[in-house]
Design a protein around this motif. Structure first.
Motif, short mmCIF file in Angstrom:
data_model
loop_
_atom_site.label_atom_id
_atom_site.label_comp_id
_atom_site.label_asym_id
_atom_site.label_seq_id
_atom_site.Cartn_x
_atom_site.Cartn_y
_atom_site.Cartn_z
N GLU A 256 4.15 -6.87 17.90
CA GLU A 256 5.30 -6.27 18.58
C GLU A 256 4.93 -5.72 19.95
O GLU A 256 3.75 -5.46 20.24
N ASN A 257 5.95 -5.54 20.78
CA ASN A 257 5.74 -4.92 22.08
C ASN A 257 5.09 -3.55 21.90
O ASN A 257 5.42 -2.81 20.98
N ILE B 136 4.15 -6.44 26.58
CA ILE B 136 5.52 -6.18 27.03
C ILE B 136 6.47 -7.34 26.69
O ILE B 136 7.68 -7.15 26.59
N SER B 137 5.91 -8.56 26.51
CA SER B 137 6.74 -9.70 26.12
C SER B 137 5.83 -10.82 25.63
O SER B 137 4.61 -10.79 25.82
N LYS B 138 6.44 -11.82 25.01
CA LYS B 138 5.68 -12.94 24.48
C LYS B 138 6.57 -14.17 24.44
O LYS B 138 7.81 -14.07 24.46
N ARG B 139 5.93 -15.33 24.38
CA ARG B 139 6.68 -16.59 24.41
C ARG B 139 5.98 -17.63 23.55
O ARG B 139 4.75 -17.75 23.57
N TYR C 273 2.16 -11.34 27.23
CA TYR C 273 2.13 -10.73 28.56
C TYR C 273 1.91 -9.22 28.42
O TYR C 273 2.55 -8.57 27.58
#
Length: 324
Positions: A265-266, A317-320, A310
């Motif tokens: 998680e963030n 803070i984010s992911k892809r 990222y």
């Protein structure tokens, strides 16, 4: 950290053979050859009666760094698909044993049992066209292996890797994280190009330009594997490192999946992601004054997916997730 220059060819040794009609009842003799370079030790033994090769044995030792891999798991993902093609063939046996920092392969071909039609199209195999029988010329085989930089060995005087070479770990994410980035062009606490050159040797690529402020800008790249699939690149202002990128396309993880990806998680720490997932396929980092930015990319060859994370100031803070 030792690096190796590029060389052409695959890990599974070239089986260099010629087919001629020749047969003898003379006692079997052994002829040994070795090619030792670029992180690979290949030992080839021909067993022959007169000029006819009856069987052939190849032993390979390859450092994971020569594959652009960082550990056993990533080396397996490179080598196992190739090894699979050699299984289940009558007259041929092949096995790879994985150690902590290197792999050992043994391949044996019994020419009295093997059907050349079953092996001629395997990776690394070389046979003359129009072959109809299993008659291998020792003389012509020796001529060919010498052309490919094999050296004849007598009295068992093979060249060996040093203990340091066999135990030294490939360049890792830990080494990458130890590179300190400059927060500005006047930061004097950052890692310098001179320090990286002392560790890795002379850069394989260098590009320098003059900045608008008069400060010299540079781009430097070091190959970390002979196949050029692993490399470290940095950009600089003066002698200080501003940005860094570690790329290792030989490194792929089996343990990452969509479920594991979703569980991170963030807010998760940068180090915690590495602890959970291990060595990444790619990592980048740069700073802007007091803020640091980083990305980690993990590749799963089985699912053909990339998982990208990222970070800002070491927090996710984010992911892809994407196909490649």
């Amino acid at each position: 950290m030792k690096r190796y220059r590029f060389w052409g060819g695959t890990f599974l040794v070239l089986i260099l053979t010629f087919l001629l009609a020749a047969c003898s009842l003379l006692p079997e003799k052994q002829v040994h050859y070795q090619r030792f370079n670029n992180g690979t030790d290949t030992r080839l033994t021909y067993y022959a009666r007169q000029d006819k090769v009856t069987r052939q044995e190849t032993k390979n030792t390859i450092l994971y760094s020569a594959l652009g891999a960082v550990d056993k798991e990533s080396a397996q993902q490179v080598l196992d698909p190739i090894s699979k093609k050699f299984q289940g063939i009558k007259g041929l046996s092949q096995k790879i044993t994985y150690k902590k920092t290197y792999a050992e392969e043994k391949l044996t071909i019994d020419y009295s049992k093997v059907n050349l039609d079953d092996v001629r199209h395997l990776p690394g195999m070389r046979y003359t066209s129009g072959t109809e029988s299993n008659n291998i010329s020792l003389k012509k085989s020796e001529t060919l292996v010498k052309r490919h930089n094999f050296v004849k060995v007598t009295d068992n005087k093979f060249r060996n890797f040093s203990k340091k070479e066999l135990t030294q770990a490939p360049y890792s994410i830990k080494d990458f994280n130890n590179i300190k980035l400059a927060s500005s062009t006047i930061d004097t606490n950052a890692t310098t190009v001179d320090e990286l050159t002392k560790e890795l040797g002379r850069p394989d690529r260098t590009q320098k330009t003059q900045g608008t402020s008069g400060m010299e800008r540079g781009m430097y790249l070091w190959y970390l594997s002979p196949n050029k699939l692993a490399y470290l690149s940095v950009s600089t202002s003066g002698n200080q490192v501003l940005t860094k990128t570690l790329t290792r396309y030989g490194t792929s993880r089996k343990n990452i999946s969509s479920a594991i990806f979703d569980s991170l998680e963030n807010g998760t720490e940068y180090s915690a992601v590495i602890t959970a997932l291990g060595e990444p396929t790619r990592a980048t980092a740069f700073r802007s004054r007091t803020t640091s930015y980083a990305t980690l990319t993990y590749r799963n060859r089985a699912s053909k997916k990339d998982y990208i994370f990222y970070f800002t100031n070491d927090k996710l803070i984010s992911k892809r997730e994407s196909n490649y």
